[in-house]
Design an enzyme around this catalytic site. Structure first.
Site, mmCIF file in Angstrom:
data_model
loop_
_atom_site.group_PDB
_atom_site.id
_atom_site.type_symbol
_atom_site.label_atom_id
_atom_site.label_comp_id
_atom_site.label_asym_id
_atom_site.label_seq_id
_atom_site.Cartn_x
_atom_site.Cartn_y
_atom_site.Cartn_z
ATOM 1 N N ASP A 98 18.425 0.898 -7.368
ATOM 2 C CA ASP A 98 18.130 -0.267 -6.559
ATOM 3 C C ASP A 98 18.498 0.589 -5.192
ATOM 4 O O ASP A 98 17.833 1.596 -4.841
ATOM 5 C CB ASP A 98 19.135 -1.019 -6.751
ATOM 6 N N ASP A 139 15.661 2.355 -11.712
ATOM 7 C CA ASP A 139 16.054 2.971 -10.403
ATOM 8 C C ASP A 139 17.350 2.748 -10.207
ATOM 9 O O ASP A 139 18.029 1.756 -10.873
ATOM 10 C CB ASP A 139 15.181 2.420 -9.432
HETATM 11 N N1 LIG Z 1 15.802 -2.644 -8.058
HETATM 12 C C1 LIG Z 1 15.169 -3.544 -8.748
HETATM 13 N N2 LIG Z 1 15.480 -5.020 -8.175
HETATM 14 C C2 LIG Z 1 14.684 -5.838 -8.852
HETATM 15 N N3 LIG Z 1 14.059 -5.662 -9.910
HETATM 16 C C3 LIG Z 1 13.781 -4.434 -10.395
HETATM 17 N N4 LIG Z 1 12.840 -4.005 -11.392
HETATM 18 C C4 LIG Z 1 13.130 -2.755 -11.357
HETATM 19 N N5 LIG Z 1 14.066 -2.388 -10.454
HETATM 20 C C5 LIG Z 1 14.362 -3.420 -9.709
#
Ligand SMILES: Nc1ncnc2[nH]cnc12
Ligand SMILES: CSC[C@H]1O[C@H](OP(=O)(O)O)[C@H](O)[C@@H]1O
Length: 333
Positions: free
Chosen positions: A252, A250
């Site tokens: 974030d 992703d």
């Molecule tokens: N955005 C994110 N923040 C922290 N850990 C993750 N693991 C997968 N995506 C994450």
């Protein structure tokens, strides 16, 4: 007896019964030498495609590992130990992972190099979901005081940690980037990036706020997870070469017009990432096996470093602590 068997058939599908029979008949001890350790993260709970030779669940001086450890053998005879970081049914929070037991158990099996897989959020546009990243640096944003050392209890040691990952392991993985390219994904490395790749380790379990995500980007960070620490520090203390393989799931929450990250968004990419992780691992094992001395050298990379990292003089070292440390660093203290 046969009535019992029939009723078991009714309750459980045949594949499940075959799977549990094969697990039940595996040896629960292993006396050989395991060369490579693999830590599976979110969505990566078992090793596919290799012959399983044992399943062990050792109680270390720091307790039991997150999951039983599966020991598998490659066709060329390399032994690989696999451990699921969050447990087989993903029951362990990032802050609760028994990282000391995990690393100690792998070291006690003889592991000299660890490939640690992790689902991460991307903090940079060019790192797309399902791309992989080999980070070179870490920023510690954990907050709840996860136990992060094998030392204490009367013995003080300070390991060097300026470069937390193994450049030698990374260069072997780099040679396998074609595995990702074949499925249209990228492997981001110091070479593609022309500089360090920084991984933020946050506490979680909640994801970051947008302000935090922007702050990490302003620090020049590339990816974020909740898992690399204290795992990488403990591998260093156990003298194991360690490289994390970050698998982006992703962006974030720094992209202002987009929704924040959710588990659903992460899981949408986990299946493809796990399939690619299996392919990358297979290619890396074949790469290791091209030259037997490569694995041996990886195991020796940090050998002896912790002897000199201990500042407590011999006469002041408590016998019980020395005995505990003997589990990972036999004969050192
Ligand atoms: N955005 C994110 N923040 C922290 N850990 C993750 N693991 C997968 N995506 C994450
Ligand atoms: C399921 S999203 C958050 C979770 O994913 C990562 O786990 P892992 O590194 O074990 O793949 C991240 O660090 C968080 O623990």
């Amino acid at each position: 007896m046969s009535r019992m068997r029939n009723s078991a058939r009714l309750l459980f599908p045949r594949s499940f019964l075959q799977f549990s029979r094969s697990i039940m008949s595996l040896p629960t001890t292993f006396n050989g030498q395991v060369q490579i350790g693999v830590l599976g993260g979110s969505g990566f709970y078992k090793l596919e495609g290799l012959e399983t030779v044992a399943e062990v669940n050792p109680e270390t001086p720091w307790g039991f590992p997150s999951s039983p450890i599966t020991i598998a053998k490659t066709p060329a005879g390399t032994h690989v130990a696999f451990l699921a970081r969050h447990g087989l049914a993903h029951t362990i929070l990032p802050s609760e992972v028994p990282a000391r037991a995990n690393i100690a158990a792998l070291k006690h099996l003889g592991v000299g190099a660890i490939l640690a897989f992790s689902a991460v959020g991307s903090l940079q546009e060019e790192i797309a979901p399902e791309d992989f990243v080999l980070p070179t640096q870490i920023i510690d944003r954990t907050r709840l005081g996860r136990p992060n050392t094998f030392f204490g209890e009367g013995m003080v040691a300070h390991a060097m940690f300026a470069d937390p990952f193994s450049a030698n392991l990374a260069s072997i993985l780099e040679k396998c980037s074609h595995v990702l390219e074949e499925s249209g994904k990228k492997l981001h490395t110091t070479k593609t990036q022309k500089g360090d790749l920084t991984l933020i380790c946050m506490e979680g379990p909640q994801f970051s706020t947008r302000a935090e995500s922007h702050m990490y980007r302003s620090w020049g960070a590339h990816v974020i997870n909740m898992s690399v620490l204290p795992e990488a520090k403990l591998a260093r203390e156990a003298e194991i070469a360690y490289q994390m393989i970050c698998m982006a799931t992703d962006y974030d929450c720094w992209r202002v017009d987009e929704e924040g990250v959710t588990v659903e968004a992460v899981m949408a990419h986990v299946r493809n990432n796990t399939a690619n992780a299996g392919r990358l691992l297979k290619a890396a094992l074949e790469e290791f096996e091209k030259d037997a001395s490569v694995i041996e050298k990886l195991g020796q990379e940090l050998e002896g470093s912790m002897k000199f990292a201990c500042i407590t003089p011999q006469h002041a070292r408590p016998a019980a602590t020395v005995e505990k440390l003997d589990y990972i660093l036999p004969g050192y203290y």
